[in-house]
Design a protein around this motif. Structure first.
Motif, PDB file in Angstrom:
ATOM      1  N   GLN A  12       4.007   0.330   0.662  1.00 50.34           N
ATOM      2  CA  GLN A  12       3.204   1.430   0.455  1.00 50.34           C
ATOM      3  C   GLN A  12       3.561   2.018  -1.007  1.00 50.34           C
ATOM      4  O   GLN A  12       4.450   1.965  -1.243  1.00 50.34           O
ATOM      5  CB  GLN A  12       3.533   2.597   1.559  1.00 50.34           C
ATOM      6  CG  GLN A  12       3.396   1.874   2.900  1.00 50.34           C
ATOM      7  CD  GLN A  12       3.686   3.111   4.134  1.00 50.34           C
ATOM      8  OE1 GLN A  12       2.593   3.786   4.659  1.00 50.34           O
ATOM      9  NE2 GLN A  12       5.005   3.515   4.080  1.00 50.34           N
ATOM     10  N   ILE A 110      -5.598  -4.387   2.814  1.00 50.13           N
ATOM     11  CA  ILE A 110      -5.267  -3.738   1.956  1.00 50.13           C
ATOM     12  C   ILE A 110      -6.151  -2.276   2.379  1.00 50.13           C
ATOM     13  O   ILE A 110      -7.335  -2.308   2.398  1.00 50.13           O
ATOM     14  CB  ILE A 110      -5.681  -3.985   0.452  1.00 50.13           C
ATOM     15  CG1 ILE A 110      -5.491  -5.311  -0.029  1.00 50.13           C
ATOM     16  CG2 ILE A 110      -5.367  -2.999  -0.654  1.00 50.13           C
ATOM     17  CD1 ILE A 110      -3.702  -5.452  -0.099  1.00 50.13           C
ATOM     18  N   GLU A 111      -5.273  -1.105   2.703  1.00 51.26           N
ATOM     19  CA  GLU A 111      -5.947   0.165   2.858  1.00 51.26           C
ATOM     20  C   GLU A 111      -5.360   1.083   1.809  1.00 51.26           C
ATOM     21  O   GLU A 111      -4.638   1.170   1.174  1.00 51.26           O
ATOM     22  CB  GLU A 111      -5.255   0.633   4.276  1.00 51.26           C
ATOM     23  CG  GLU A 111      -5.644  -0.538   5.281  1.00 51.26           C
ATOM     24  CD  GLU A 111      -5.051  -0.080   6.703  1.00 51.26           C
ATOM     25  OE1 GLU A 111      -5.447   0.963   7.403  1.00 51.26           O
ATOM     26  OE2 GLU A 111      -3.632  -0.081   6.968  1.00 51.26           O
ATOM     27  N   ILE A 112      -6.595   1.742   1.401  1.00 55.46           N
ATOM     28  CA  ILE A 112      -6.554   2.700   0.486  1.00 55.46           C
ATOM     29  C   ILE A 112      -7.068   4.241   0.932  1.00 55.46           C
ATOM     30  O   ILE A 112      -8.272   4.294   1.475  1.00 55.46           O
ATOM     31  CB  ILE A 112      -7.133   2.452  -1.035  1.00 55.46           C
ATOM     32  CG1 ILE A 112      -6.479   1.224  -1.480  1.00 55.46           C
ATOM     33  CG2 ILE A 112      -7.411   3.730  -2.075  1.00 55.46           C
ATOM     34  CD1 ILE A 112      -6.964   0.613  -2.955  1.00 55.46           C
ATOM     35  N   LYS A 114      -7.832   8.195  -0.158  1.00 54.03           N
ATOM     36  CA  LYS A 114      -7.824   9.195  -1.344  1.00 54.03           C
ATOM     37  C   LYS A 114      -7.993  10.461  -0.942  1.00 54.03           C
ATOM     38  O   LYS A 114      -9.134  10.735  -0.329  1.00 54.03           O
ATOM     39  CB  LYS A 114      -9.031   8.589  -2.323  1.00 54.03           C
ATOM     40  CG  LYS A 114      -8.802   7.428  -3.058  1.00 54.03           C
ATOM     41  CD  LYS A 114      -9.747   6.831  -4.056  1.00 54.03           C
ATOM     42  CE  LYS A 114      -9.551   5.367  -4.800  1.00 54.03           C
ATOM     43  NZ  LYS A 114     -10.659   5.180  -5.662  1.00 54.03           N
ATOM     44  N   VAL A 119      -3.413   8.961  -4.146  1.00 56.67           N
ATOM     45  CA  VAL A 119      -3.999   8.010  -3.392  1.00 56.67           C
ATOM     46  C   VAL A 119      -2.778   7.180  -2.677  1.00 56.67           C
ATOM     47  O   VAL A 119      -1.535   7.249  -3.419  1.00 56.67           O
ATOM     48  CB  VAL A 119      -4.338   6.945  -4.665  1.00 56.67           C
ATOM     49  CG1 VAL A 119      -4.888   5.250  -3.991  1.00 56.67           C
ATOM     50  CG2 VAL A 119      -5.650   7.415  -5.396  1.00 56.67           C
ATOM     51  N   LYS A 121      -1.582   3.595  -0.960  1.00 53.18           N
ATOM     52  CA  LYS A 121      -2.359   2.259  -1.021  1.00 53.18           C
ATOM     53  C   LYS A 121      -1.237   1.718  -0.001  1.00 53.18           C
ATOM     54  O   LYS A 121      -0.140   1.644  -0.276  1.00 53.18           O
ATOM     55  CB  LYS A 121      -2.110   1.608  -2.342  1.00 53.18           C
ATOM     56  CG  LYS A 121      -2.620   0.202  -2.121  1.00 53.18           C
ATOM     57  CD  LYS A 121      -2.544  -0.482  -3.553  1.00 53.18           C
ATOM     58  CE  LYS A 121      -2.946  -2.149  -3.417  1.00 53.18           C
ATOM     59  NZ  LYS A 121      -3.118  -2.684  -4.729  1.00 53.18           N
ATOM     60  N   THR A 123      -0.296  -2.110   2.108  1.00 52.97           N
ATOM     61  CA  THR A 123      -0.491  -3.450   2.205  1.00 52.97           C
ATOM     62  C   THR A 123       0.189  -3.814   3.298  1.00 52.97           C
ATOM     63  O   THR A 123       1.313  -3.843   3.336  1.00 52.97           O
ATOM     64  CB  THR A 123      -0.096  -3.981   0.640  1.00 52.97           C
ATOM     65  OG1 THR A 123      -0.569  -3.603  -0.424  1.00 52.97           O
ATOM     66  CG2 THR A 123      -0.299  -5.670   0.923  1.00 52.97           C
TER      67      THR A 123
END
Length: 127
Positions: A12, A110-112, A114, A119, A121, A123
Motif C-alpha cells: 500500500q 491494482i486499486e487506486i 483518490k 492517493v 494505491k 496492490t
C-alpha cells in the motif's frame, strides 16, 4: 472475468494520509497499516460481487452491474448510490469522499483511491 478470484494485499502507498483524510481514527489506522486485506470478487459478465474483509473482521460486500446504478456501502457503513463503469478493462466508481479505480495489471489487482491530491494505491496478489 479477469477480476474474479481471491486477492491479498501485497503493498500500500499513501495509506496513512488517505485514512486520515477520510477521518478514520488513529487506532484503526494503526491496526490496518500492515493488515493483509482480503478481496473476494465474483464476476459473471457485467455482474460483480465485491467483498473486502478488513482488520476488525468487518466485511463489506457490494454487488453491482456495470453501467447500472446500485446501492453500495463504505467500510464505515455509509450507504450511497453509485454507477460503476468500465473503460479499457478498468473499473471506476465515485464514493462519497473519493474516486476509486480497480484494474488487473501484470496479474495483480491494482486499486487506486483518490481524494483531491491524496492517493492510496493498493496492490494485491491472487491467492
Amino acid at each position: 472475468m479477469a477480476f474474479a478470484g481471491k486477492w491479498e494485499t501485497e503493498s500500500q502507498e499513501g495509506y496513512d494520509e488517505f485514512c486520515k483524510l477520510l477521518g478514520i481514527p488513529d487506532d484503526i489506522i494503526e491496526k490496518g497499516r500492515d493488515y493483509k486485506l482480503i478481496t473476494e470478487v465474483t464476476q459473471n459478465g457485467n455482474d460483480f460481487s465485491w467483498t473486502q474483509v478488513y482488520p476488525t473482521n468487518a466485511k463489506v460486500t457490494n454487488k453491482f452491474t456495470i453501467g447500472k446504478e446500485c446501492d453500495m456501502e463504505t467500510i464505515g457503513g455509509k450507504k450511497f448510490k453509485a454507477t460503476v463503469s468500465m473503460e479499457g478493462g478498468k473499473l471506476s466508481v465515485t464514493f462519497p469522499n473519493y474516486h476509486h479505480t480497480s484494474e488487473i495489471s501484470g496479474g495483480k489487482l491494482i486499486e487506486i483511491s483518490k481524494a483531491g491530491s491524496v492517493v492510496l494505491k493498493r496492490t494485491s496478489k491472487k491467492l
